[in-house]
Design a protein around this motif. Structure first.
Motif, PDB file in Angstrom:
ATOM      1  N   LEU A  16      11.761 -17.104  -3.596  1.00  0.00           N
ATOM      2  CA  LEU A  16      10.927 -16.452  -4.650  1.00  0.00           C
ATOM      3  C   LEU A  16       9.779 -15.494  -4.284  1.00  0.00           C
ATOM      4  CD1 LEU A  16      10.415 -19.629  -6.726  1.00  0.00           C
ATOM      5  CD2 LEU A  16      12.231 -18.006  -6.974  1.00  0.00           C
ATOM      6  N   GLY A  17       9.559 -14.690  -5.177  1.00  0.00           N
ATOM      7  CA  GLY A  17       8.554 -13.662  -4.793  1.00  0.00           C
ATOM      8  C   GLY A  17       7.689 -13.356  -6.343  1.00  0.00           C
ATOM      9  N   ASP A  18       6.638 -12.356  -6.189  1.00  0.00           N
ATOM     10  CA  ASP A  18       5.922 -12.314  -7.368  1.00  0.00           C
ATOM     11  C   ASP A  18       6.639 -12.015  -8.554  1.00  0.00           C
ATOM     12  OD1 ASP A  18       3.575 -12.975  -5.647  1.00  0.00           O
ATOM     13  OD2 ASP A  18       3.101 -11.035  -5.364  1.00  0.00           O
ATOM     14  N   LEU A  24       5.217 -15.430 -16.157  1.00  0.00           N
ATOM     15  CA  LEU A  24       5.317 -16.938 -16.726  1.00  0.00           C
ATOM     16  C   LEU A  24       4.085 -17.550 -16.842  1.00  0.00           C
ATOM     17  CD1 LEU A  24       7.960 -18.399 -14.076  1.00  0.00           C
ATOM     18  CD2 LEU A  24       8.394 -17.434 -16.440  1.00  0.00           C
ATOM     19  N   SER A  25       3.994 -18.415 -17.836  1.00  0.00           N
ATOM     20  CA  SER A  25       2.668 -19.400 -18.129  1.00  0.00           C
ATOM     21  C   SER A  25       2.477 -20.415 -16.912  1.00  0.00           C
ATOM     22  CB  SER A  25       2.833 -20.146 -19.392  1.00  0.00           C
ATOM     23  OG  SER A  25       3.841 -21.183 -19.129  1.00  0.00           O
ATOM     24  N   LEU A  26       1.380 -20.959 -17.029  1.00  0.00           N
ATOM     25  CA  LEU A  26       0.922 -21.923 -16.018  1.00  0.00           C
ATOM     26  C   LEU A  26       1.684 -23.073 -16.091  1.00  0.00           C
ATOM     27  CD1 LEU A  26      -1.465 -22.597 -13.885  1.00  0.00           C
ATOM     28  CD2 LEU A  26      -2.548 -23.507 -15.663  1.00  0.00           C
ATOM     29  N   ARG A  27       1.961 -23.357 -17.553  1.00  0.00           N
ATOM     30  CA  ARG A  27       3.218 -24.492 -17.568  1.00  0.00           C
ATOM     31  C   ARG A  27       4.489 -24.213 -16.914  1.00  0.00           C
ATOM     32  NH1 ARG A  27       5.225 -26.100 -23.485  1.00  0.00           N
ATOM     33  NH2 ARG A  27       6.771 -27.441 -22.598  1.00  0.00           N
ATOM     34  N   GLU A  28       4.885 -23.043 -17.314  1.00  0.00           N
ATOM     35  CA  GLU A  28       6.116 -22.799 -16.768  1.00  0.00           C
ATOM     36  C   GLU A  28       6.386 -22.799 -15.092  1.00  0.00           C
ATOM     37  OE1 GLU A  28       8.122 -19.761 -20.231  1.00  0.00           O
ATOM     38  OE2 GLU A  28       6.481 -18.923 -18.989  1.00  0.00           O
ATOM     39  N   ILE A  29       5.248 -22.366 -14.574  1.00  0.00           N
ATOM     40  CA  ILE A  29       5.291 -22.321 -13.041  1.00  0.00           C
ATOM     41  C   ILE A  29       5.198 -23.522 -12.383  1.00  0.00           C
ATOM     42  CG2 ILE A  29       3.739 -21.743 -11.244  1.00  0.00           C
ATOM     43  CD1 ILE A  29       2.931 -18.998 -12.572  1.00  0.00           C
ATOM     44  N   ASP A  75      14.889 -25.682   3.473  1.00  0.00           N
ATOM     45  CA  ASP A  75      13.676 -24.829   3.841  1.00  0.00           C
ATOM     46  C   ASP A  75      13.355 -24.116   2.827  1.00  0.00           C
ATOM     47  OD1 ASP A  75      13.455 -26.317   6.271  1.00  0.00           O
ATOM     48  OD2 ASP A  75      14.379 -25.052   7.543  1.00  0.00           O
ATOM     49  N   VAL A  76      14.113 -23.354   2.026  1.00  0.00           N
ATOM     50  CA  VAL A  76      14.014 -22.555   1.014  1.00  0.00           C
ATOM     51  C   VAL A  76      13.410 -23.180  -0.064  1.00  0.00           C
ATOM     52  CG1 VAL A  76      15.168 -21.028  -0.697  1.00  0.00           C
ATOM     53  CG2 VAL A  76      15.871 -20.808   1.738  1.00  0.00           C
ATOM     54  N   GLU A  77      13.832 -24.179  -0.312  1.00  0.00           N
ATOM     55  CA  GLU A  77      13.186 -25.169  -1.310  1.00  0.00           C
ATOM     56  C   GLU A  77      11.668 -25.309  -1.217  1.00  0.00           C
ATOM     57  OE1 GLU A  77      16.929 -27.425  -3.685  1.00  0.00           O
ATOM     58  OE2 GLU A  77      16.186 -28.434  -1.661  1.00  0.00           O
ATOM     59  N   LYS A  78      11.637 -25.936   0.125  1.00  0.00           N
ATOM     60  CA  LYS A  78      10.279 -26.096   0.339  1.00  0.00           C
ATOM     61  C   LYS A  78       9.129 -24.965   0.523  1.00  0.00           C
ATOM     62  CE  LYS A  78      11.585 -29.875   3.790  1.00  0.00           C
ATOM     63  NZ  LYS A  78      11.654 -30.325   4.986  1.00  0.00           N
ATOM     64  N   LYS A  79       9.597 -23.749   0.841  1.00  0.00           N
ATOM     65  CA  LYS A  79       8.976 -22.769   0.815  1.00  0.00           C
ATOM     66  C   LYS A  79       8.494 -22.350  -0.699  1.00  0.00           C
ATOM     67  CE  LYS A  79      10.020 -20.975   5.348  1.00  0.00           C
ATOM     68  NZ  LYS A  79      10.819 -20.139   6.199  1.00  0.00           N
ATOM     69  N   ASN A  80       9.786 -22.386  -1.610  1.00  0.00           N
ATOM     70  CA  ASN A  80       9.369 -21.981  -2.884  1.00  0.00           C
ATOM     71  C   ASN A  80       8.563 -22.901  -3.755  1.00  0.00           C
ATOM     72  OD1 ASN A  80      11.233 -19.832  -2.764  1.00  0.00           O
ATOM     73  ND2 ASN A  80      12.822 -20.727  -3.414  1.00  0.00           N
ATOM     74  N   ALA A  81       8.558 -24.111  -3.434  1.00  0.00           N
ATOM     75  CA  ALA A  81       7.698 -25.197  -3.910  1.00  0.00           C
ATOM     76  C   ALA A  81       6.289 -24.996  -3.758  1.00  0.00           C
ATOM     77  CB  ALA A  81       8.007 -26.669  -3.545  1.00  0.00           C
ATOM     78  N   GLU A  82       5.849 -24.652  -2.261  1.00  0.00           N
ATOM     79  CA  GLU A  82       4.755 -24.202  -1.946  1.00  0.00           C
ATOM     80  C   GLU A  82       4.387 -22.663  -2.700  1.00  0.00           C
ATOM     81  OE1 GLU A  82       2.596 -22.835   2.393  1.00  0.00           O
ATOM     82  OE2 GLU A  82       4.396 -24.314   2.433  1.00  0.00           O
ATOM     83  N   PHE A  83       5.342 -21.821  -2.623  1.00  0.00           N
ATOM     84  CA  PHE A  83       4.934 -20.610  -3.261  1.00  0.00           C
ATOM     85  C   PHE A  83       4.448 -20.985  -4.839  1.00  0.00           C
ATOM     86  CE2 PHE A  83       6.530 -17.122  -6.046  1.00  0.00           C
ATOM     87  CZ  PHE A  83       5.579 -15.973  -5.722  1.00  0.00           C
ATOM     88  N   LEU A  84       5.248 -21.647  -5.640  1.00  0.00           N
ATOM     89  CA  LEU A  84       4.964 -21.816  -7.033  1.00  0.00           C
ATOM     90  C   LEU A  84       3.632 -22.511  -7.183  1.00  0.00           C
ATOM     91  CD1 LEU A  84       8.385 -22.820  -8.007  1.00  0.00           C
ATOM     92  CD2 LEU A  84       7.194 -20.800  -8.889  1.00  0.00           C
TER      93      LEU A  84
END
Length: 100
Positions: A16-18, A24-29, A75-84
């Motif tokens: 995921l990217g910016d 998105l709202s804080l809740r949605e993120i 690995d993609v899911e881990k990076k996306n969770a960290e990004f979010l």
């Protein structure tokens, strides 16, 4: 809620990217971040999150929070969770406050 939109747009298979979280709202993120875990059957201590995911036809919570192992994530899911998470805490120092 946008959480499903983020991941259904391929967020569980690509980084995921910016642009994915713009507007998105804080809740949605927060929900999008937790959806990554929910898709692997994680249950939640938060009643708000548990109620939200229980309402999804795809959700089958079978793993207690304390027993969930992040090694289930790609690995993609881990990076996306960290990004979010980074996005969430950049918007609010305390992140989204569940069960308020």
């Amino acid at each position: 809620v946008g959480g499903g939109l983020v991941l259904h747009a391929g967020g569980n298979q690509r980084l995921l990217g910016d642009s994915d979280v713009a507007g998105l709202s804080l809740r949605e993120i927060n929900y999008a971040k937790n959806e990554i875990y929910a898709r692997h059957g994680r249950k939640f201590d938060s009643q708000e999150l548990q109620n939200y995911f229980n309402s999804k036809s795809w959700y089958y919570g079978t793993i207690e929070p304390e027993n969930f192992d992040v090694s289930l994530l790609t690995d993609v899911e881990k990076k996306n969770a960290e990004f979010l998470s980074d996005v969430e805490f950049s918007i609010s120092a305390n992140g989204y406050q569940l069960d308020q």
